[in-house]
Enzyme design. Structure first.
Site, PDB file in Angstrom:
ATOM      1  N   ARG A 169      45.583  36.047  31.482  1.00 25.74           N
ATOM      2  CA  ARG A 169      44.126  36.214  31.408  1.00 25.74           C
ATOM      3  C   ARG A 169      43.724  37.218  30.324  1.00 25.74           C
ATOM      4  NH1 ARG A 169      45.399  32.607  33.950  1.00 25.74           N
ATOM      5  NH2 ARG A 169      44.722  31.931  36.011  1.00 25.74           N
ATOM      6  N   SER A 246      36.695  32.216  39.637  1.00 23.96           N
ATOM      7  CA  SER A 246      37.498  33.294  40.210  1.00 23.96           C
ATOM      8  C   SER A 246      36.983  34.638  39.724  1.00 23.96           C
ATOM      9  CB  SER A 246      38.965  33.125  39.816  1.00 23.96           C
ATOM     10  OG  SER A 246      39.475  31.909  40.302  1.00 23.96           O
ATOM     11  N   GLU A 344      37.882  39.721  36.967  1.00 25.77           N
ATOM     12  CA  GLU A 344      38.267  38.788  35.914  1.00 25.77           C
ATOM     13  C   GLU A 344      37.171  38.552  34.887  1.00 25.77           C
ATOM     14  OE1 GLU A 344      39.855  34.205  35.685  1.00 25.77           O
ATOM     15  OE2 GLU A 344      40.845  35.576  37.064  1.00 25.77           O
TER      16      GLU A 344
END
Length: 349
Positions: A169, A246, A344
């Site tokens: 990520r 998410s 995130e």
């Protein structure tokens, strides 16, 4: 040439549907004038002492109520085949192409590899920034090159996969947030079917779809539709219930810490990375902390997937509402498991 818009409403340009007004905005949808438009934007921002901010689909950002910036909205379209042989195809894809539609186009043409990333909301230009991933696949596995403009001087540059510094990520572009506008991403995809189905329910559902289509083993198209079915069953559609997917990263913890947690919570799922560290699901932690479907109104975790924060007051809820709910969830998980969740999506000040 693109026009500069004043006091532009961005509440419909972020999937969390947060109230946000940009002081100025610029729609970039013409590849022929893109270089000149970016030069104009840089000069305007300097003249008015404003930062430049690139906003793609808005599926991975938390915007403030007022964004005191010149917001660039890249919407260039186009897919070009650069090279193709019997084994693979290399495609140059413009930043404004819809991500899910691009994957479907690839499958229709017999180009495989991205099917595990189906139904992730967003545009192609944003996928390298967060190095999007799902069901054991990261987009960096297939990116050959990224073409971008440096917003400090307007120069066009090309970064190969190594230069992009991809990680979980994460990427070079995330480290240099706001500096680059990605115009194209170059992908190299397989032409012989290969599948990865070792995550959760994906293997059984893909096999079920394969059987229905007379195949002994799953084809990438089976994986594609299995991922769609799973995501639709667990994740809310942002067009129906505002969310940004998410919200927390799955924690990667030392093996020693995992062993200690496993002694207390025998049903704790895990995904080994190497001998030293292991990944555990943030959604499971939030659920076991008793927070599935809960939060601080109007921001609540989704009742089917606790990893997703949902906005029950679209176009009026603000970044402050997100902060309150986020901090509440982080504290609860920390108190119960001793694990600190990390956000995130990108937080924009």
């Amino acid at each position: 040439m693109a026009n500069i818009l004043n006091n532009h409403d961005l509440s419909h340009n972020n999937t969390m549907a947060l109230s946000c007004i940009a002081r100025h905005a610029m729609m970039l949808d013409d590849i022929d004038t893109l270089g000149d438009d970016i030069t104009t934007a840089i000069a305007f921002a300097k003249r008015h002492d404003l930062p430049l901010f690139v906003l793609s689909y808005g599926s991975n950002v938390i915007l403030p109520s007022v964004l005191n910036a010149l917001v660039l909205l890249p919407r260039i379209q186009g897919i070009e085949i650069l090279q193709e042989d019997d084994e693979r195809a290399t495609l140059q894809v413009a930043c404004g192409e819809n991500w899910h539609d691009f994957i479907k186009t690839c499958l229709d043409k017999g180009y495989f590899g991205l099917e595990n990333l189906a139904l992730i909301p967003g545009l192609v230009g944003a996928c390298p920034v967060q190095n999007i991933g799902a069901y054991g696949v990261q987009v960096s596995d297939f990116i050959t090159k990224v073409i971008a403009y440096d917003l400090t001087d307007g120069q066009k540059c090309e970064l190969d996969n190594t230069a992009c510094k991809f990680d979980y990520r994460h990427s070079f572009f995330k480290d240099n947030a706001g500096r680059y506008l990605i115009s194209h991403v170059v992908f190299t995809l397989h032409k012989h079917p290969k599948t990865l189905t070792n995550y959760g329910d994906l293997a059984s559902l893909a096999q079920e779809l394969a059987n229905k289509n007379g195949r002994d083993t799953p084809h990438p198209i089976d994986v594609f539709y299995a991922v769609i079915d799973i995501r639709n069953s667990k994740l809310p559609n942002p067009a129906v219930l505002a969310n940004c997917g998410s919200f927390f990263q799955n924690p990667i913890i030392p093996m020693s810490e995992f062993i200690a947690l496993k002694e207390q919570f025998a049903d704790l799922p895990s995904y080994p990375i190497n001998d030293d560290v292991i990944k555990i699901p943030a959604g499971w932690l939030i659920d076991k902390a008793g927070l599935k479907g809960k939060g601080v109104a109007p921001i609540l975790t989704h009742d089917k997937q606790a990893l997703v924060l949902t906005n029950h007051a679209p176009h009026t809820a603000t970044q402050d509402d997100i902060r309150t709910a986020q901090d509440f969830i982080v504290r609860a998980v920390q108190d119960k498991f001793g694990v600190t969740l990390v956000r995130e999506p990108v937080w924009v000040d």
